[in-house]
Write an enzyme that holds these catalytic residues in place. Structure first.
Site, PDB file in Angstrom:
ATOM      1  N   LYS A  31       1.877  -2.121  16.338  1.00 30.00           N
ATOM      2  CA  LYS A  31       3.142  -1.942  15.626  1.00 30.00           C
ATOM      3  C   LYS A  31       3.248  -0.527  15.065  1.00 30.00           C
ATOM      4  O   LYS A  31       4.313   0.076  15.043  1.00 30.00           O
ATOM      5  CB  LYS A  31       3.234  -2.966  14.490  1.00 30.00           C
ATOM      6  CG  LYS A  31       4.465  -2.857  13.626  1.00 30.00           C
ATOM      7  CD  LYS A  31       4.417  -3.876  12.495  1.00 30.00           C
ATOM      8  CE  LYS A  31       5.590  -3.743  11.541  1.00 30.00           C
ATOM      9  NZ  LYS A  31       5.489  -4.686  10.408  1.00 30.00           N
ATOM     10  N   GLN A  32       2.122   0.000  14.588  1.00 25.54           N
ATOM     11  CA  GLN A  32       2.098   1.312  13.954  1.00 25.54           C
ATOM     12  C   GLN A  32       0.677   1.850  14.034  1.00 25.54           C
ATOM     13  O   GLN A  32      -0.209   1.210  14.591  1.00 25.54           O
ATOM     14  CB  GLN A  32       2.546   1.195  12.503  1.00 25.54           C
ATOM     15  CG  GLN A  32       1.691   0.237  11.671  1.00 25.54           C
ATOM     16  CD  GLN A  32       2.253  -0.014  10.304  1.00 25.54           C
ATOM     17  OE1 GLN A  32       2.656   0.917   9.619  1.00 25.54           O
ATOM     18  NE2 GLN A  32       2.294  -1.279   9.892  1.00 25.54           N
ATOM     19  N   GLU A  84      -1.074  -4.510  12.115  1.00 23.89           N
ATOM     20  CA  GLU A  84      -0.317  -5.715  11.737  1.00 23.89           C
ATOM     21  C   GLU A  84       0.053  -6.620  12.909  1.00 23.89           C
ATOM     22  O   GLU A  84       0.342  -7.796  12.692  1.00 23.89           O
ATOM     23  CB  GLU A  84       0.948  -5.380  10.935  1.00 23.89           C
ATOM     24  CG  GLU A  84       0.666  -4.820   9.561  1.00 23.89           C
ATOM     25  CD  GLU A  84       1.894  -4.762   8.684  1.00 23.89           C
ATOM     26  OE1 GLU A  84       3.003  -4.531   9.211  1.00 23.89           O
ATOM     27  OE2 GLU A  84       1.745  -4.948   7.467  1.00 23.89           O
ATOM     28  N   TRP A 117       0.831  -1.207   0.000  1.00 25.43           N
ATOM     29  CA  TRP A 117       0.000   0.000   0.000  1.00 25.43           C
ATOM     30  C   TRP A 117       0.864   1.256   0.000  1.00 25.43           C
ATOM     31  O   TRP A 117       0.361   2.354   0.170  1.00 25.43           O
ATOM     32  CB  TRP A 117      -0.955   0.002   1.178  1.00 25.43           C
ATOM     33  CG  TRP A 117      -0.317   0.193   2.541  1.00 25.43           C
ATOM     34  CD1 TRP A 117       0.943  -0.147   2.930  1.00 25.43           C
ATOM     35  CD2 TRP A 117      -0.933   0.774   3.687  1.00 25.43           C
ATOM     36  NE1 TRP A 117       1.155   0.181   4.248  1.00 25.43           N
ATOM     37  CE2 TRP A 117       0.010   0.739   4.745  1.00 25.43           C
ATOM     38  CE3 TRP A 117      -2.190   1.311   3.939  1.00 25.43           C
ATOM     39  CZ2 TRP A 117      -0.259   1.226   6.019  1.00 25.43           C
ATOM     40  CZ3 TRP A 117      -2.467   1.786   5.218  1.00 25.43           C
ATOM     41  CH2 TRP A 117      -1.513   1.740   6.244  1.00 25.43           C
ATOM     42  N   ASP A 118       2.177   1.101  -0.223  1.00 19.79           N
ATOM     43  CA  ASP A 118       3.103   2.222  -0.083  1.00 19.79           C
ATOM     44  C   ASP A 118       2.797   3.371  -1.033  1.00 19.79           C
ATOM     45  O   ASP A 118       3.156   4.518  -0.763  1.00 19.79           O
ATOM     46  CB  ASP A 118       4.532   1.733  -0.280  1.00 19.79           C
ATOM     47  CG  ASP A 118       4.928   0.713   0.777  1.00 19.79           C
ATOM     48  OD1 ASP A 118       4.296  -0.363   0.812  1.00 19.79           O
ATOM     49  OD2 ASP A 118       5.833   0.982   1.577  1.00 19.79           O
TER      50      ASP A 118
END
Length: 816
Positions: free
Chosen positions: A614-615, A493, A354-355
């Site tokens: 995680k984020q 994630e 998805w970057d």
């Protein structure tokens, strides 16, 4: 050093993997890591060349299971060359008696230079300068040279220059147990006396790659008749060239290489093209002219200046450089996506995630044709996404979390935890929110460009099919009286499922549910914006019936969003019942706890049991949508959206995030900018360090983190400037921190060339001269018309923001 140079002094083998990634040179068609030209893959060095879209699929048996992985292929090492003196040993930087060593990357023109002096065992002192670049002007050309100066000796100098096709994919230690031999030799020939040609083929996808190299020896402007010996070994071909050199003289080896692949358009076949084009090209200086001109034109469009912040300016330029070396105008005709780790290494196997969500905002306002081409990579794989949805029992299009050549799901089903040494199941394919990212990118490209032709023929169909998928996935919960979405993974994630059912996904991820509604609403907007005939054609083509649209509208009003009792948005159903983690204990014990999931698994525990991310997950809502967009969306869903909801969520989730992703600093800087500007600056500076300081602990050597690099630049372009392209106008709502000085950047909004200059006190918007229509610019509460060749000025401050408020004076959240 200056703001256009990345410079390294001294040589340390342990630093080479990181330097090689950061000193990659490329042009969007291919890129080559900054490995020493004489080096081989030996742990300290890793020569790697990667061409966009060249994938190969292999199978391996690990942990008793057969796994299949498609990988971006490491191609033949074209810069390979070295030298020796009087039949002595071939030069090797790791064994040479170095006196001086300096390596620097010219950020303006993507030229890598390496200078060194050494003294050999016989006391002879030699100076060496090596340069290389991959042409941005002619994407099939690569150039390298090596100048050797005999400071205090005379004798015979012998060069070796090869094309080395005996390479494998072995960069990533975690993948060592997986098959990595992707190339098989086809042929090696000598097109003419000063050239060789090597052709290889991927052993599964059958893509041929041909490289032709012309090697010549020079003393000043005189071409020397060097004694030449053909070198032929399995998978490798080249020349040994010998010439006499006197004390104080310099002799230079020049190597020009052409590269063509079976995926290129308008060619007969790769080997013929490589051989045909090589004699047409000039030498180093000739190719350099076109190369530097092409880069100058790109920098005109990507100019982003921070006055008074030299270190930050240099890193911003490094990030833009690596973005353009991965995707550039040369990429537009290649049918490729945005690889998460650039063309700089083999992490994530070169896959597309998805970057692009973090990359396209920079392209939309500078080279929108490139965004359009990259979006068509997704459109061409729409049939595969439809098939994936059908296979899963859904409708519409289910795009894969990891994509490669043909658009099937490339997410690995097993992954290795380096801490425990165990192979574990990997349910990351459940991150269906990738479709949200695709839809978001389609819509925002359209908002920035007003490209109605793209929306009509490609974009609207993608939006409709993604909206259809989410409507299909959503089920009606009678107890709640709302629609729900079960069994997914969010951006976090870490949370792959509930304790005891770790791989089954989680229910009602707030980000997914809210953004699914956003996608449905944008699909309806897209349909409404189409003329009657194209709209009818689209609805008939995809079989979109009125009752289906009615269900979409119902879902858009009644989607469930979970909340804690204190009004914090729950990351997912049941998140508030998970255990709190003893963060201090784990920090004290392990120091770096970014990959908390690996730490806990190695201890026999499971991160799914804890309130640990995680984020950013919930906070991604505040990253993608402004408060002006979110408030109506929540109200449309029947939920209140009070002024304190954003800071409450930031405080709550920032305290429970390990920042295990390079994107974490980008998103947290963004969401903090409205309330805690100086804290946002801290995260911005941390985002700048993501790769240059390798804050993930060794991962940059495996390939740069392209989304984090682009996202850090976008913090300047859109976040701190408050720039939005929405509602057919350009909006500015600056939150510019005075500590960053003054920002000046060039953008193109719907073909209007603009220069924005933003400080803590003032915003200036200057339009280029031309025949463009006047355009409306809004800055906070003021709206004005900007004419070609004129400048508008707005005050940067806003009493609503600058006056202390509960949100501004709250205790700044501290990162873990």
């Amino acid at each position: 050093m200056d703001q256009w140079t990345l410079c390294y002094e001294g040589y340390t083998p342990d630093d080479e993997p990181l330097r090689e990634a950061l000193c990659t040179v490329g042009n969007g068609y291919l890129a080559t890591r900054g490995a020493a030209p004489e080096a081989s893959a030996d742990g300290a060095h890793y020569p790697g060349t990667y061409a966009a879209g060249i994938y190969n699929r292999l199978t391996t048996t690990v942990a008793g299971q057969t796994v299949e992985n498609e990988s971006l292929v490491n191609l033949p090492h074209w810069p390979a060359m070295t030298f020796r003196i009087d039949d002595g040993p071939w030069f090797d930087v790791d064994t040479a008696g170095l006196l001086e060593y300096r390596q620097y990357l010219d950020l303006r023109h993507a030229i890598l230079t390496r200078r060194m002096r050494f003294r050999d065992t016989r006391g002879r002192t030699t100076a060496v300068t090596q340069r290389r670049f991959v042409s941005m002007d002619f994407e099939h050309a690569c150039v390298a040279d090596m100048a050797v100066t005999a400071e205090d000796w005379s004798g015979r100098l012998e060069f070796r220059s090869t094309l080395d096709g005996a390479v494998r994919n072995t960069l990533v230690t975690r993948y060592q147990d997986l098959a990595g031999t992707h190339l098989e030799p086809v042929r090696a020939t000598r097109p003419c006396d000063d050239s060789v040609l090597l052709e290889v083929q991927t052993n599964q996808s059958g893509i041929r790659v041909a490289m032709a190299a012309r090697t010549t020896v020079w003393r000043g402007r005189e071409r020397l008749g060097a004694r030449r010996r053909l070198l032929e070994e399995p998978g490798r071909t080249g020349y040994d060239l010998a010439a006499d050199i006197a004390s104080g003289q310099t002799v230079r080896l020049e190597k020009v290489v052409t590269v063509f692949t079976g995926r290129d358009r308008a060619i007969s076949e790769p080997a013929a093209e490589a051989a045909r084009w090589l004699p047409r090209l000039g030498g180093y200086d000739d190719l350099l002219k076109g190369h530097t001109t092409a880069w100058d034109h790109l920098w005109d469009r990507f100019r982003i200046e921070i006055e008074g912040r030299g270190d930050a300016q240099r890193i911003i330029r490094l990030h833009v450089l690596h973005l353009l070396q991965t995707v550039s105008p040369n990429t537009a005709e290649l049918d490729v996506g945005v690889p998460a780790r650039g063309l700089h290494g083999e992490a994530y196997r070169g896959h597309v995630f998805w970057d692009e969500l973090f990359v396209f905002p920079l392209l939309n306002l500078r080279v929108p044709d490139l965004t359009r081409a990259l979006l068509r990579y997704r459109y061409r794989r729409l049939p595969e996404a439809r098939q994936a949805a059908r296979a899963a029992g859904h409708e519409g299009a289910m795009f894969p979390w990891q994509s490669g050549s043909d658009g099937r799901e490339e997410s690995q089903r097993l992954h290795l935890n380096p801490r425990s040494g165990r192979w574990l199941s990997d349910p990351s394919w459940r991150q269906h929110h990738i479709g949200i990212a695709v839809a978001y990118n389609v819509w925002h490209y359209y908002q920035a460009t007003a490209d109605r032709e793209f929306l009509t023929h490609y974009g609207a169909q993608m939006l409709v099919e993604i909206a259809r998928f989410w409507a299909s996935v959503a089920s009606y919960d009678r107890d709640r009286g709302r629609y729900v979405i079960r069994g997914v993974m969010g951006p976090d994630e870490f949370h792959t499922g509930y304790p005891g059912a770790e791989d089954s996904g989680i229910d009602n991820n707030a980000y997914t549910n809210v953004m699914a509604v956003w996608v449905i609403l944008r699909a309806l907007d897209a349909l409404a914006s189409l003329p009657e005939q194209p709209r009818r054609h689209l609805t008939e083509t995809v079989g979109l019936l009125p009752e289906e649209l009615s269900r979409w509208r119902d879902i858009s009003r009644t989607m469930y969003v979970p909340f804690h009792d204190d009004g914090v948005i729950s990351q997912f159903d049941g998140y508030d019942t998970l255990r709190e983690l003893d963060w201090d204990h784990y920090r004290e014990r392990y120091g770096n706890i970014r990959r908390l999931d690996r730490i806990l698994e190695a201890e026999g525990d499971d991160v799914n049991r804890y309130k640990a991310s995680k984020q950013a997950d919930v906070l991604m809502l505040f990253y993608l949508l402004s408060a002006d967009e979110l408030a109506p969306l929540f109200h449309h869903l029947g939920y209140s959206f009070d002024a304190g909801i954003i800071p409450r969520n930031i405080d709550y989730y920032l305290a429970r995030t390990s920042h295990g992703s390079s994107l974490s600093a980008v998103v947290h800087a963004w969401v903090l900018a409205r309330a805690h500007r100086e804290r946002a600056v801290e995260f911005f500076l941390r985002a700048l360090e993501a790769d240059i300081a390798d804050i993930q602990g060794g991962t940059t050597a495996e390939g740069i983190h392209l989304a984090a690099l682009a996202g850090s630049v976008d913090l300047l372009q859109r976040c701190f400037s408050g720039l939005e392209t929405r509602g057919n106008q350009l909006l500015l709502n600056p939150y510019w921190p005075e500590s960053l000085g003054t920002l000046e950047l060039s953008v193109r909004y719907r073909e209007h060339p603009l220069v924005l200059r933003i400080s803590g006190h003032q915003v200036q918007v200057a339009a280029g001269h031309g025949m463009h229509r006047p355009m409306r610019i809004s800055c906070r509460s003021e709206t004005a018309v900007l004419h070609p060749g004129s400048t508008l000025e707005f005050p940067s401050g806003d009493s609503r923001i600058d006056r202390p408020s509960p949100r501004d004076t709250a205790t700044p959240p501290q990162p873990p």
